[in-house]
Design an enzyme around this catalytic site. Structure first.
Site, PDB file in Angstrom:
ATOM      1  N   ASN A 126       0.870  -1.177   0.000  1.00 48.42           N
ATOM      2  CA  ASN A 126       0.000   0.000   0.000  1.00 48.42           C
ATOM      3  C   ASN A 126       0.905   1.224   0.000  1.00 48.42           C
ATOM      4  O   ASN A 126       1.521   1.549   1.007  1.00 48.42           O
ATOM      5  CB  ASN A 126      -0.886  -0.026   1.260  1.00 48.42           C
ATOM      6  CG  ASN A 126      -1.680   1.256   1.433  1.00 48.42           C
ATOM      7  OD1 ASN A 126      -1.768   2.077   0.526  1.00 48.42           O
ATOM      8  ND2 ASN A 126      -2.259   1.440   2.616  1.00 48.42           N
ATOM      9  N   LYS A 173       0.112   4.294  -0.319  1.00 47.26           N
ATOM     10  CA  LYS A 173      -0.504   5.514   0.223  1.00 47.26           C
ATOM     11  C   LYS A 173      -0.249   6.686  -0.746  1.00 47.26           C
ATOM     12  O   LYS A 173      -0.324   6.489  -1.956  1.00 47.26           O
ATOM     13  CB  LYS A 173       0.018   5.782   1.639  1.00 47.26           C
ATOM     14  CG  LYS A 173      -0.099   4.521   2.510  1.00 47.26           C
ATOM     15  CD  LYS A 173       0.063   4.752   3.965  1.00 47.26           C
ATOM     16  CE  LYS A 173      -0.131   3.420   4.691  1.00 47.26           C
ATOM     17  NZ  LYS A 173      -0.130   3.536   6.130  1.00 47.26           N
ATOM     18  N   HIS A 205      -9.605   1.190   4.434  1.00 44.63           N
ATOM     19  CA  HIS A 205      -8.334   1.316   5.159  1.00 44.63           C
ATOM     20  C   HIS A 205      -8.562   2.263   6.344  1.00 44.63           C
ATOM     21  O   HIS A 205      -9.353   3.202   6.243  1.00 44.63           O
ATOM     22  CB  HIS A 205      -7.251   1.861   4.218  1.00 44.63           C
ATOM     23  CG  HIS A 205      -5.901   1.874   4.860  1.00 44.63           C
ATOM     24  ND1 HIS A 205      -5.514   2.870   5.727  1.00 44.63           N
ATOM     25  CD2 HIS A 205      -4.870   1.001   4.804  1.00 44.63           C
ATOM     26  CE1 HIS A 205      -4.289   2.604   6.165  1.00 44.63           C
ATOM     27  NE2 HIS A 205      -3.873   1.474   5.612  1.00 44.63           N
ATOM     28  N   GLU A 251      -7.033   4.675   7.446  1.00 45.10           N
ATOM     29  CA  GLU A 251      -6.853   6.103   7.147  1.00 45.10           C
ATOM     30  C   GLU A 251      -8.096   6.667   6.457  1.00 45.10           C
ATOM     31  O   GLU A 251      -8.450   7.827   6.634  1.00 45.10           O
ATOM     32  CB  GLU A 251      -5.574   6.302   6.315  1.00 45.10           C
ATOM     33  CG  GLU A 251      -4.337   6.149   7.192  1.00 45.10           C
ATOM     34  CD  GLU A 251      -3.100   5.602   6.506  1.00 45.10           C
ATOM     35  OE1 GLU A 251      -3.025   5.643   5.270  1.00 45.10           O
ATOM     36  OE2 GLU A 251      -2.203   5.109   7.228  1.00 45.10           O
ATOM     37  N   GLU A 260      -5.746  -5.035  10.184  1.00 43.49           N
ATOM     38  CA  GLU A 260      -4.715  -4.039  10.430  1.00 43.49           C
ATOM     39  C   GLU A 260      -5.022  -3.290  11.719  1.00 43.49           C
ATOM     40  O   GLU A 260      -5.799  -2.319  11.708  1.00 43.49           O
ATOM     41  CB  GLU A 260      -4.668  -3.030   9.274  1.00 43.49           C
ATOM     42  CG  GLU A 260      -4.285  -3.643   7.946  1.00 43.49           C
ATOM     43  CD  GLU A 260      -3.663  -2.611   7.033  1.00 43.49           C
ATOM     44  OE1 GLU A 260      -2.536  -2.835   6.587  1.00 43.49           O
ATOM     45  OE2 GLU A 260      -4.288  -1.572   6.781  1.00 43.49           O
ATOM     46  N   GLY A 270       2.111   2.215  10.743  1.00 46.19           N
ATOM     47  CA  GLY A 270       3.053   3.330  10.620  1.00 46.19           C
ATOM     48  C   GLY A 270       3.714   3.708  11.939  1.00 46.19           C
ATOM     49  O   GLY A 270       4.362   4.745  12.042  1.00 46.19           O
ATOM     50  N   SER A 283       3.070  -2.230  10.334  1.00 43.93           N
ATOM     51  CA  SER A 283       4.513  -2.286  10.619  1.00 43.93           C
ATOM     52  C   SER A 283       5.163  -3.619  10.271  1.00 43.93           C
ATOM     53  O   SER A 283       6.050  -4.088  10.979  1.00 43.93           O
ATOM     54  CB  SER A 283       4.788  -1.921  12.085  1.00 43.93           C
ATOM     55  OG  SER A 283       4.403  -0.587  12.325  1.00 43.93           O
ATOM     56  N   GLY A 291       2.745  -1.188   4.291  1.00 46.69           N
ATOM     57  CA  GLY A 291       2.830   0.239   3.975  1.00 46.69           C
ATOM     58  C   GLY A 291       4.275   0.632   3.751  1.00 46.69           C
ATOM     59  O   GLY A 291       4.859   0.391   2.693  1.00 46.69           O
TER      60      GLY A 291
HETATM   61  P1  PGA Z   1       2.664   0.205   7.643  1.00 50.13           P
HETATM   62  O1  PGA Z   1       1.223   0.463   6.938  1.00 50.13           O
HETATM   63  O2  PGA Z   1       3.189  -1.099   7.114  1.00 50.13           O
HETATM   64  O3  PGA Z   1       3.488   1.378   7.266  1.00 50.13           O
HETATM   65  O4  PGA Z   1       2.397   0.130   9.131  1.00 50.13           O
HETATM   66  C1  PGA Z   1       0.331  -0.581   6.705  1.00 50.13           C
HETATM   67  C2  PGA Z   1      -0.924  -0.049   6.059  1.00 50.13           C
HETATM   68  O5  PGA Z   1      -1.319   1.086   6.346  1.00 50.13           O
HETATM   69  O6  PGA Z   1      -1.561  -0.728   5.235  1.00 50.13           O
END
Ligand code: PGA
Length: 244
Positions: A9, A11, A96, A98, A166, A172, A207, A228
Site C-alpha cells: 500500500n 498511500k 483502510h 486512514e 490491520e 506506521g 509495521s 505500507g
Molecule cells: P505500515 O502500513 O506497514 O506502514 O504500518 C500498513 C498499512 O497502512 O496498510
C-alpha cells in the site's frame, strides 16, 4: 490451500518515475527467483497509469486504494473503479483505517463499495482493525467483527473478497502486533466467516518489516501481508515476499 498475497500500500507516496524504478527491480528479481505468492501493489491514483504500463505482461497485479460506488457522475475528487478496471486493475482497497479515521468513511458506506467493486468483477480488500483504546478496553473482537459483518453486509459471498486485519495502533508506528495477537484476531475473523472461512485470504498489516515477517508468516491463519512503509523500497518488499 489459500494462495498467499504480498500487497504493498503505497498511500500518497511515489512519483511515476519512482514507481518505474521499483518495478524494474521487482520484475528483474522475480524473473530470477519466482515466488508462488500473489504480488499486488496499490499505488496512489495519479500513478496508476504508469504502474499499469510497468506491470503489463507480468504476474504482478495492482489496485486502487479507494473508489466510489458509482461508475461515473458528479463526484468531484473520487476514483471510478470502472475506469481502474479498464486500465487493468484487479483489486480495490476498501475501508483502510486512514479512510475511516481521516476521511470519515463508515461501515454502511464501505459496504456499498464492497458490493459495487464485486459487481465489476474486481476483488475488494476490506480492511478491519481496532485502535489502541479499543484494544485496551478489551473491545478488539467487537470492533473487528462489527467491521467485518457490516462491511460484507451487501457482498456477494460467492465472489472473491480478501480481508486485511490491520490494528490501527500498529500502522506506521513501528509497533507490530505479536504473531500471537495477529493469529488470534485472524482466527476470530475466520471463524465468523463460517463456511467461507477456509477459503478466504486474511492478510495482516501494521509495521510489517523484513525482520518480523517470517514469524508472522509462520502462523497458520496469516495468509500474507498488506505492507505500507516497507513496500516503498524494492529490497524490503522482496525480503518480505520471500518470507511467504
Ligand atoms: P505500515 O502500513 O506497514 O506502514 O504500518 C500498513 C498499512 O497502512 O496498510
Amino acid at each position: 490451500m489459500r494462495k498467499k498475497i504480498c500487497a504493498g500500500n503505497w498511500k500518497m507516496y511515489k512519483t511515476s518515475a519512482e514507481a518505474g524504478e521499483f518495478f524494474d527491480s521487482i520484475l528483474a528479481s522475480l524473473k530470477e527467483k519466482p515466488n508462488g505468492a500473489e504480488v499486488l501493489i496499490f499505488p496512489s491514483a495519479l500513478v496508476c497509469e504508469s504502474v499499469a504500463k510497468s506491470v503489463q505482461g507480468s504476474a504482478i497485479q495492482w489496485g486502487i486504494q479507494n473508489s466510489y460506488f458509482e461508475a461515473k457522475g458528479a463526484f468531484t475528487g473520487e476514483n471510478s473503479a470502472e475506469v481502474a478496471k479498464s486500465m487493468g486493475a484487479t483489486y480495490v482497497l476498501v475501508g483502510h483505517s486512514e479512510r475511516r479515521k481521516i476521511f470519515g468513511e463508515v461501515d454502511s458506506f464501505l459496504a456499498k463499495k464492497v458490493a459495487y467493486v464485486q459487481s465489476l468483477g474486481l476483488t475488494p480488500m476490506l480492511c478491519v482493525g481496532e485502535d489502541l483504546s479499543e484494544r485496551e478496553a478489551g473491545k478488539t473482537n467487537d470492533v473487528i467483527l462489527r467491521q467485518l459483518d457490516e462491511g460484507l453486509k451487501s457482498a456477494d459471498t460467492k465472489k472473491p473478497f480478501v480481508i486485511a486485519y490491520e490494528p490501527v495502533w500498529a500502522i506506521g508506528t513501528g509497533k507490530v502486533a505479536t504473531p500471537e495477537q495477529a493469529e488470534e484476531a485472524h482466527v476470530t475473523l475466520r471463524e465468523r466467516l463460517g463456511g467461507l472461512g477456509e477459503s478466504t485470504r486474511i492478510l495482516y498489516g501494521g509495521s510489517v518489516k523484513p525482520d518480523n515477517a517470517g514469524e508472522l508468516a509462520s502462523k497458520k491463519n496469516i495468509d500474507g501481508f498488506l505492507i505500507g512503509g516497507a513496500s516503498l523500497e524494492a529490497k524490503s518488499f522482496l525480503q518480505i515476499l520471500s518470507s511467504l
